[in-house]
Design an enzyme around this catalytic site. Sequence first.
Site, PDB file in Angstrom:
ATOM      1  N   ASP A 281      14.251  44.674  -8.136  1.00 20.83           N
ATOM      2  CA  ASP A 281      13.532  45.530  -7.200  1.00 20.83           C
ATOM      3  C   ASP A 281      13.708  46.976  -7.685  1.00 20.83           C
ATOM      4  OD1 ASP A 281      12.013  46.503  -5.130  1.00 20.83           O
ATOM      5  OD2 ASP A 281      13.032  45.370  -3.576  1.00 20.83           O
TER       6      ASP A 281
HETATM    7  C1  NOJ Z   1      10.646  48.117  -3.061  1.00 22.00           C
HETATM    8  C2  NOJ Z   1      10.339  46.889  -2.255  1.00 22.00           C
HETATM    9  O1  NOJ Z   1      11.548  46.299  -1.789  1.00 22.00           O
HETATM   10  C3  NOJ Z   1       9.562  45.823  -3.008  1.00 22.00           C
HETATM   11  O2  NOJ Z   1       9.148  44.858  -2.099  1.00 22.00           O
HETATM   12  C4  NOJ Z   1       8.393  46.418  -3.728  1.00 22.00           C
HETATM   13  O3  NOJ Z   1       7.715  45.411  -4.427  1.00 22.00           O
HETATM   14  C5  NOJ Z   1       8.887  47.516  -4.657  1.00 22.00           C
HETATM   15  N1  NOJ Z   1       9.542  48.542  -3.887  1.00 22.00           N
HETATM   16  C6  NOJ Z   1       7.781  48.121  -5.497  1.00 22.00           C
HETATM   17  O4  NOJ Z   1       6.967  48.902  -4.737  1.00 22.00           O
END
Ligand code: NOJ
Length: 753
Positions: A281
Amino acid sequence: MKKNSIIVLLLFTIITVTAQQSSIPEVEELLSKMTLEEKIGQLNLLTPGGGVATGAVVSENVEAKIKAGQVGGLFGVAGPDRVRQAQEIAVKNSRLKIPLIIGSDVIHGYKTTFPIPLGISCSWDMGLVEQVARVAATEATADGICWNFSPMVDIARDPRWGRIAEGAGEDPYLGSQVAIAMVKGYQGDDLAASNTMMACVKHLALYGAAEAGRDYNSVDMSRVKMFNQYLPPYQAAVDAGVGSAMSSFNDIDGIPATGNKWLLTDLLRERWGFKGFVVSDYTSVNEMIDHGLGDLQAVSALALKAGLDMDMVGEGFLTTLKKSLEEGKVTEEEITVACRRILEAKYKLGLFDDPFKYNDSSRPAKDILSAEHRAIARKVAAHSFVLLKNENDVLPLAKNAKIALIGAMANEKNNMLGTWAPTGDIQYAVPIMEGLKAVAPQASISYAKGANITDDKALAEKINVFGLRVTVDSKTSEAMLKEALDNAAKADVVVAVVGEASEMTGEAASRTDIQIPESQKVLIRALVKTGKPVVLVLMSGRPMDISEEFALPVSILQIWHPGVEAGNAVADVLFGDYNPSGRLTTSWPRNVGQIPVYYSMKITGRPGTDTFQKFRSNYLDAPNSPLIPFGYGLSYTDFEYSGLKISKSEIGLNSGVQVSVNVKNTGDREGEEVVQLYIRDVVRSITPPSRELKAFKKILLKSGEEQTVTFDLKPDSFKFYNSELEFIAEPGTFEIFVGKDATTDRKVTVEMK
Ligand code: NOJ
């Protein structure tokens, strides 16, 4: 060594070596030409900014890095021409001309924004869920995107957690069905087609179980609970062939998911047989420093060795892996393995054949926000609404009614799309007022704001991070209220749109108080006092504590955040063009003190009772049951169940059984019912949940029509993970409940011998 042993050893070596090689010869050929730096470059995922960043960092010098072969993929870049520019830098200016994989968060539609995922799940209609994903893939690929950070399948049983909005609720079985439908919808039958995209199941794992519902918080859970309750949807996505997975922010057993070898390798690859690649993530590799696991070099090495393939934004891999290799902290093979998985994904998407296959500039105009897609969004939104109360059958409304439409969100676009719709555009949203007027031109509709969403300016500021969602009016509360009451006095019925602004849920939007904000409660109380029929159209991204409103003589239609077609869909349901069929996919608590409250809770050794008894598992100040149960939802018609039957009263281990029930529409209009089947394993080697959803069917019945619904329960429906984490069934009694929601007591039993 004996001749036989030598042959076995040789065979073993051949098998191991081939297993480490890709079955795609082009990928192996490319790998053989790559320098160490180029391999590490493929593991680097950047975002050049311009989109919505979900962390503190946005990537820098992206163009130079692409040229230098230091970037494997991008996200936050959209539009066929913009993506083409980026892709051209990669395939024209980098030494090996490896195309980029282009990702995005498209979790409830691309430009045609659908309801928030929690709302979509309330349709209990897997065909529709798949269609949502199909439309999203069509639109996103038209805009240059081939990789989607969706489905989000985290089981969530804590409505304080803002990201409950992004998933399918509390149940592992339903969550698994939704996961499968979404993967199918995004990936289609042919990942290399130019209108399908690679899905990315997230957030692996248990992200929805953050302690106290506070985002990014720690998770601590027994393996037995994980396997039975939280892991099934991720595994279902893997079984459905999901191409990639995203590691979560939280720790599991003290090791952050991003650096957790048990999770990313032993479970995901070895036990589940996942063949795709794993991305972190947003900066979750770097965040392991704050988790307390060492410096950037140490945590990057930990992540790679755990089985993480791609590093989102943090550049820990890019900046430290070479050094770690030189110091013997990682091996070149580990870097090659990760790189291979990313190249394979690009190959499967067909990017090596044509890096510009998603860059047809003529597509957006015909594929994005088409009338056909908007019609689907309208249908899905109407299917996601849950009728929680229909006082004196006030709904549906007459199309010539005199309506006082009230509420800060009743005549605006800003809160219609819902949280985390970064690719959507509020300008395309249909306000509720506009929808009502379009569907019922004969109706006379007045509008008044009545109250601010919240009067708390500091809260408003936190909510308005992605644009204006909450405005604190310059008018006084008294003046706004007076206007609303004047309108109500002249109307036949009051429709008050109340609840949460869209960014009151979502990432980093947890709440400790999940009631309707006080400013709106004051309004609701005053409206009820007028004695006019009041319909609350409730917007929220989470199950709310509506104990106060539920006890009032009002009707309540839960509409979540309905997406781009909000107003039209609300009108379809309020005026009865569509008979509501949504059912809750989470239990709604009586108050925050009950959280977590979910239907499958265990019975305990001192079972709870409806009325308080000392030394029982009860509260002094509230019942154990939620305010509104999982699976609940009303219709404008009624359904009667009868004739529940089971095909056998005894079955052998590892066998199934058929259960059937008659369902009759006893009302005077057509409607859909979600027939739900729950199983309770009465005796087993580990304490069973009180019951678990194992099957459901959504059926459409005309007025007076009766249908026999048959469930063909497979052996797996009776299985669970025991203490050894074996998926087994054990002999004994099983109670099978069939009905309208999780509280049904209509049952048959079967003995497993
Ligand atoms: C953080 C989020 O937890 C995730 O779900 C997302 O895909 C990413 N940011 C990218 O934007």
